[in-house]
Write an enzyme that holds these catalytic residues in place. Structure first.
Site, PDB file in Angstrom:
ATOM      1  N   HIS A   1       0.841  -1.206   0.000  1.00 30.34           N
ATOM      2  CA  HIS A   1       0.000   0.000   0.000  1.00 30.34           C
ATOM      3  C   HIS A   1       0.875   1.255   0.000  1.00 30.34           C
ATOM      4  O   HIS A   1       0.637   2.187  -0.756  1.00 30.34           O
ATOM      5  CB  HIS A   1      -0.896   0.055   1.256  1.00 30.34           C
ATOM      6  CG  HIS A   1      -1.952  -0.991   1.340  1.00 30.34           C
ATOM      7  ND1 HIS A   1      -2.168  -1.739   2.480  1.00 30.34           N
ATOM      8  CD2 HIS A   1      -2.886  -1.412   0.443  1.00 30.34           C
ATOM      9  CE1 HIS A   1      -3.178  -2.571   2.279  1.00 30.34           C
ATOM     10  NE2 HIS A   1      -3.635  -2.395   1.059  1.00 30.34           N
TER      11      HIS A   1
ATOM     12  N   LYS B   1     -15.884  -7.201   4.537  1.00 31.20           N
ATOM     13  CA  LYS B   1     -14.891  -8.272   4.660  1.00 31.20           C
ATOM     14  C   LYS B   1     -14.896  -8.983   6.017  1.00 31.20           C
ATOM     15  O   LYS B   1     -13.950  -9.666   6.362  1.00 31.20           O
ATOM     16  CB  LYS B   1     -13.492  -7.707   4.392  1.00 31.20           C
ATOM     17  CG  LYS B   1     -13.241  -7.418   2.930  1.00 31.20           C
ATOM     18  CD  LYS B   1     -11.803  -7.047   2.683  1.00 31.20           C
ATOM     19  CE  LYS B   1     -11.516  -6.916   1.196  1.00 31.20           C
ATOM     20  NZ  LYS B   1     -10.165  -6.398   0.953  1.00 31.20           N
TER      21      LYS B   1
ATOM     22  N   ARG C   1      -1.874  -6.019  -8.435  1.00 29.42           N
ATOM     23  CA  ARG C   1      -0.653  -6.778  -8.167  1.00 29.42           C
ATOM     24  C   ARG C   1      -0.421  -7.838  -9.225  1.00 29.42           C
ATOM     25  O   ARG C   1       0.694  -8.095  -9.644  1.00 29.42           O
ATOM     26  CB  ARG C   1      -0.745  -7.463  -6.794  1.00 29.42           C
ATOM     27  CG  ARG C   1      -0.693  -6.506  -5.641  1.00 29.42           C
ATOM     28  CD  ARG C   1      -1.164  -7.157  -4.362  1.00 29.42           C
ATOM     29  NE  ARG C   1      -2.575  -7.535  -4.477  1.00 29.42           N
ATOM     30  CZ  ARG C   1      -3.337  -7.885  -3.464  1.00 29.42           C
ATOM     31  NH1 ARG C   1      -2.828  -7.954  -2.254  1.00 29.42           N
ATOM     32  NH2 ARG C   1      -4.604  -8.194  -3.647  1.00 29.42           N
TER      33      ARG C   1
ATOM     34  N   SER D   1      -3.112  -7.725   2.940  1.00 34.29           N
ATOM     35  CA  SER D   1      -3.421  -7.570   4.371  1.00 34.29           C
ATOM     36  C   SER D   1      -3.872  -8.911   4.962  1.00 34.29           C
ATOM     37  O   SER D   1      -3.524  -9.259   6.082  1.00 34.29           O
ATOM     38  CB  SER D   1      -4.534  -6.532   4.559  1.00 34.29           C
ATOM     39  OG  SER D   1      -4.113  -5.278   4.075  1.00 34.29           O
TER      40      SER D   1
HETATM   41  O1  PNS Z   1      -8.799  -2.782  -0.866  1.00 30.84           O
HETATM   42  P1  PNS Z   1     -10.197  -3.292  -0.740  1.00 30.84           P
HETATM   43  O2  PNS Z   1     -10.472  -3.680   0.666  1.00 30.84           O
HETATM   44  O3  PNS Z   1     -10.494  -4.372  -1.716  1.00 30.84           O
HETATM   45  O4  PNS Z   1     -11.151  -2.032  -1.104  1.00 30.84           O
HETATM   46  C1  PNS Z   1     -12.473  -2.184  -1.515  1.00 30.84           C
HETATM   47  C2  PNS Z   1     -13.168  -0.813  -1.642  1.00 30.84           C
HETATM   48  C3  PNS Z   1     -13.177  -0.078  -0.322  1.00 30.84           C
HETATM   49  C4  PNS Z   1     -12.445   0.020  -2.678  1.00 30.84           C
HETATM   50  C5  PNS Z   1     -14.626  -1.081  -2.135  1.00 30.84           C
HETATM   51  O5  PNS Z   1     -15.201  -2.063  -1.346  1.00 30.84           O
HETATM   52  C6  PNS Z   1     -15.511   0.165  -2.131  1.00 30.84           C
HETATM   53  O6  PNS Z   1     -15.271   1.105  -2.839  1.00 30.84           O
HETATM   54  N1  PNS Z   1     -16.578   0.137  -1.304  1.00 30.84           N
HETATM   55  C7  PNS Z   1     -17.510   1.231  -1.163  1.00 30.84           C
HETATM   56  C8  PNS Z   1     -18.882   0.847  -1.650  1.00 30.84           C
HETATM   57  C9  PNS Z   1     -19.083   1.116  -3.121  1.00 30.84           C
HETATM   58  O7  PNS Z   1     -18.881   2.213  -3.608  1.00 30.84           O
HETATM   59  N2  PNS Z   1     -19.488   0.071  -3.877  1.00 30.84           N
HETATM   60  C10 PNS Z   1     -19.769   0.167  -5.276  1.00 30.84           C
HETATM   61  C11 PNS Z   1     -18.536   0.160  -6.137  1.00 30.84           C
HETATM   62  S1  PNS Z   1     -18.074  -1.450  -6.614  1.00 30.84           S
END
Ligand code: PNS
Length: 170
Positions: A19, A43, A93, A131
């Protein structure tokens, strides 16, 4: 003047050197980068609370001038609008990340056609770091000290101490 503000969203439970590598790369090409922690992640139960994650990211990015830390709830596109951000930054990645990232980027584009998603590649030495694996390896006694910032190692140890009822310094 034309300035670009981007949001780097995620769960960051916890922040890894992967990150941090992406934050450093992103901060070089946008004017302002906001690392945004999703408050109600789907999650499951996180290891670190949102304030703990804010603290760790703030500390680890202190030396990068144009990076700030925020939290958000609800739709990412709404948060971006609120922040006046034109772009979302995400790291890829490996090919295995691509499908999930593609779907999210396309859904975000559907929700807000004006918002762009920028994909960047972390340094190859971090391509296997996540993570989820950090938590798993740490809990099984593995050394993760070259894969996360020192503060995160400390906090992981403190959590383990809490968990097993040991002193926080062990
Ligand atoms: O690194 P991560 O944990 O995979 O991040 C996921 C994240 C936070 C980017 C994603 O879950 C998110 O944007 N959630 C907010 C809800 C949202 O906007 N959902 C619709 C878009 S797919």
């Amino acid at each position: 003047m034309h300035t670009v503000k981007a949001i780097y969203p995620g769960t960051f439970d916890p922040l890894t050197n992967g990150h941090l590598d992406l934050i450093a790369r992103g901060a070089k090409i946008v004017d302002q980068l906001v690392v945004a922690i999703l408050k109600n992640s789907e999650k499951g139960t996180p290891l670190f609370t949102v304030p703990e994650r804010v603290e760790m990211i703030t500390e680890a990015t202190r030396s990068v001038g144009n990076v700030s830390v925020a939290t958000f709830d609800g739709l990412l596109v709404d948060f971006c609008k609120e922040q006046g951000a034109k772009a979302v930054l995400r790291g890829i990645r490996a090919i295995s990340d691509y499908e999930y990232e593609f779907q999210m980027a396309m859904m975000n584009r559907k929700l807000d056609p004006e918002l762009e998603t920028l994909f960047m590649l972390p340094a190859e030495k971090y391509t296997y770091v996540s993570s989820r694996l950090i938590k798993s390896v740490f809990h099984l006694g593995g050394d993760v000290s070259t894969l996360v910032p020192p503060l995160v190692v400390e906090r992981l140890k403190a959590k383990a101490g809490d968990h097993f009822g040991r002193a926080k310094t062990t």
